[in-house]
Design an enzyme around this catalytic site. Structure first.
Site, PDB file in Angstrom:
ATOM      1  N   PHE A 111     -74.147  -6.978  45.309  1.00  0.00           N
ATOM      2  CA  PHE A 111     -72.794  -6.417  45.446  1.00  0.00           C
ATOM      3  C   PHE A 111     -72.161  -6.765  46.787  1.00  0.00           C
ATOM      4  CE2 PHE A 111     -74.907  -3.002  47.741  1.00  0.00           C
ATOM      5  CZ  PHE A 111     -73.951  -2.618  48.670  1.00  0.00           C
ATOM      6  N   LYS A 112     -72.977  -7.173  47.760  1.00  0.00           N
ATOM      7  CA  LYS A 112     -72.448  -7.514  49.074  1.00  0.00           C
ATOM      8  C   LYS A 112     -71.358  -8.593  48.987  1.00  0.00           C
ATOM      9  CE  LYS A 112     -75.513  -5.030  51.508  1.00  0.00           C
ATOM     10  NZ  LYS A 112     -76.428  -4.479  50.509  1.00  0.00           N
ATOM     11  N   ASP A 113     -71.415  -9.428  47.953  1.00  0.00           N
ATOM     12  CA  ASP A 113     -70.405 -10.483  47.813  1.00  0.00           C
ATOM     13  C   ASP A 113     -68.990  -9.910  47.695  1.00  0.00           C
ATOM     14  OD1 ASP A 113     -72.037 -12.799  47.874  1.00  0.00           O
ATOM     15  OD2 ASP A 113     -72.638 -12.467  45.794  1.00  0.00           O
TER      16      ASP A 113
END
Ligand SMILES: *Cc1c(COP(=O)(O)O)cnc(C)c1O
Length: 462
Positions: A111-113
């Protein structure tokens, strides 16, 4: 809108300045001085819109006048163009009233993207306009680093240095950080744990000579721009499940408290979120804090969900600020005690406020693996270990509202744990198939501020 520090002793900044700065100069974290609301009708009107359109409408009130509408739309469009799912953050159903929000369709499979791609495009636009260049330093417990590198590699406006804990992240995670050839990318393996990496980054920000000399910028999960980007998928998913006409619950696998704090912002903006559940692994400082008010730091115990192996949960400071009703001296006092004494006790009033804001639960190692195995047997779906922590805790919290558990990473990032749970090795998606054959480029560094600063000075002088 101004951004102010949780510790009350740094000047107020614009969105652009706060996002470039990362950490405030008094050691605090930036928060907006007011949280803009969305009317029920505005939320209802998000139904059926593209992810990018929702992102534009939700984030626009926070970013101020530094951008035109078209300029900001362009940033959002470029941020998400490389995602491999049209919905960007699709929902799948895993139980009668339980849904997974798949946040792993970005370039580095976690999810960091969502936040990092946004920050990368934002920095590029701002720095290009200003004719400036910065040095980005980040600590990673595994997934932030690769997302940061992917978002910034080859960009003219920045050098990016990523500190990760030597030997403490999965091989896939390490390779995603170390295989890059772009000259502005620097992978540093620090001999210590994630909290050491994070502490050295904070030290660099508190060393003003160094900070100004190299024009330091942070893209850690303390960065306000990252929190803001994560607010968006609470809106898209809740609206898909019937908000604003009914409330939706969320369970969030939590480490540094960025993702779940974004959920709380969404609720403050007016999104009807019922329960907001913190799910921790055996490193459960946040769960313990909610149970007894005692925020006591223990040793980090490495787990099968390494991106959550954290005892100093930076963004918790933001929640504390609101739980104390905006009393920045109380926040500063607690944070000093955390550094000096390894912990603090939240006041009774603040503890009650925190319990209004969040619920919590934990999953130990055996429970995490058991959850992956049980899901696979029941549905054939393979969960990543972090998501499994969330699913286990969510199952204990199911109520009348739809429950959304955030699926924070793709299982192929953690093949060994997954294989031991289900007997199958999850395959990497085709665009990453050559990960194991590419040479690694990494520098080992001791857990020593002076050595790391000197290396950064030397590298950017080239
Ligand atoms: C970073 C990360 C988390 C924890 O998110 P926070 O915002 O730090 O609480 C959970 N799962 C995965 C896969 C992550 O990469």
């Amino acid at each position: 809108m101004q951004y102010i520090s949780t510790r009350g002793k740094a000047p107020g900044l614009t969105f652009e300045e706060a996002t470039l700065a990362g950490l405030a100069r008094d050691g605090g974290l930036y928060i907006p001085d007011t949280i803009p609301g969305m009317e029920t009708a505005e939320i209802a009107a998000l139904a059926g819109q593209s992810y990018e359109e929702v992102a534009f409408r939700v984030m626009r009130p926070f970013v101020g006048n530094g951008f035109t509408d078209d300029g900001f739309r362009g940033i959002v469009a470029r941020a998400y163009s490389d995602f491999r799912h049209d919905a960007r953050a699709p929902l799948t159903q895993i139980g009668p009233n339980h849904f997974l929000l798949e946040l792993f369709h970005g370039p580095t499979l976690a999810f960091k993207d969502f936040a990092m791609r946004f920050i990368g495009q934002l920095f590029q636009a701002v720095l290009e306009r200003r004719g400036e260049r910065v040095t980005i330093v980040g600590a990673t417990s595994g997934d932030t680093g690769s997302a940061a590198i992917d978002a910034f590699r080859g960009l003219a406006a920045a050098d990016v240095f990523i500190l990760f804990p030597h030997g403490r992240i999965s091989e896939v995670q390490r390779r995603q950080i170390t295989v890059h050839t772009e000259r502005n990318v620097h992978a540093l393996a620090l001999h210590g744990d994630f909290d050491d990496c994070q502490a050295r980054v904070k030290d660099m920000f508190n060393d003003f000579g160094f900070r100004d000399g190299v024009r330091l910028a942070a893209v850690n999960s303390i960065n306000w721009g990252r929190i803001l980007a994560q607010v968006v998928y609470y809106f898209t998913s809740a609206v898909a499940l019937g908000a604003p006409h009914r409330a939706v619950d969320f369970t969030v696998p939590t480490g540094n408290f960025g993702d779940i704090f974004a959920g709380w912002i969404a609720r403050r903006m007016g999104l009807p979120i019922g329960r907001l559940v913190i799910a921790t692994n055996q490193n459960d400082i946040l769960h313990r804090t909610l149970v007894n008010g005692n925020h006591a730091r223990l040793e980090v115990r490495p787990s099968v969900s390494p991106s959550m192996d954290i005892q100093v949960s930076s963004n918790f400071e933001r929640a504390l600020y609101f739980a104390y009703g905006g009393n920045s001296s109380a926040v500063a006092r607690d944070m000093e005690a955390l550094t000096a004494d390894g912990g603090f006790t939240v006041s009774q009033g603040a503890l009650e406020a925190l319990r209004e804001m969040f619920s919590s639960g934990r999953a130990d190692e055996a429970e995490t693996v058991r959850t992956i195995a049980a899901r696979y047997r029941a549905t054939g779906e393979i969960l990543c270990p972090h998501t499994a922590v969330g699913v286990k805790v969510a199952e204990e919290c199911l109520g009348p509202n739809p429950m959304v558990t955030l699926a924070t990473a793709h299982p192929a990032k953690f093949p060994d744990t997954v294989e031991s749970a289900v007997g199958v090795r999850p395959a990497l998606p085709p665009h990453m198939a050559d990960l194991y054959s590419r040479p690694e480029r990494v520098t080992d560094v001791p857990n020593d501020l002076g050595v790391v600063e000197e290396l950064i000075r030397r590298r950017i002088a080239k």
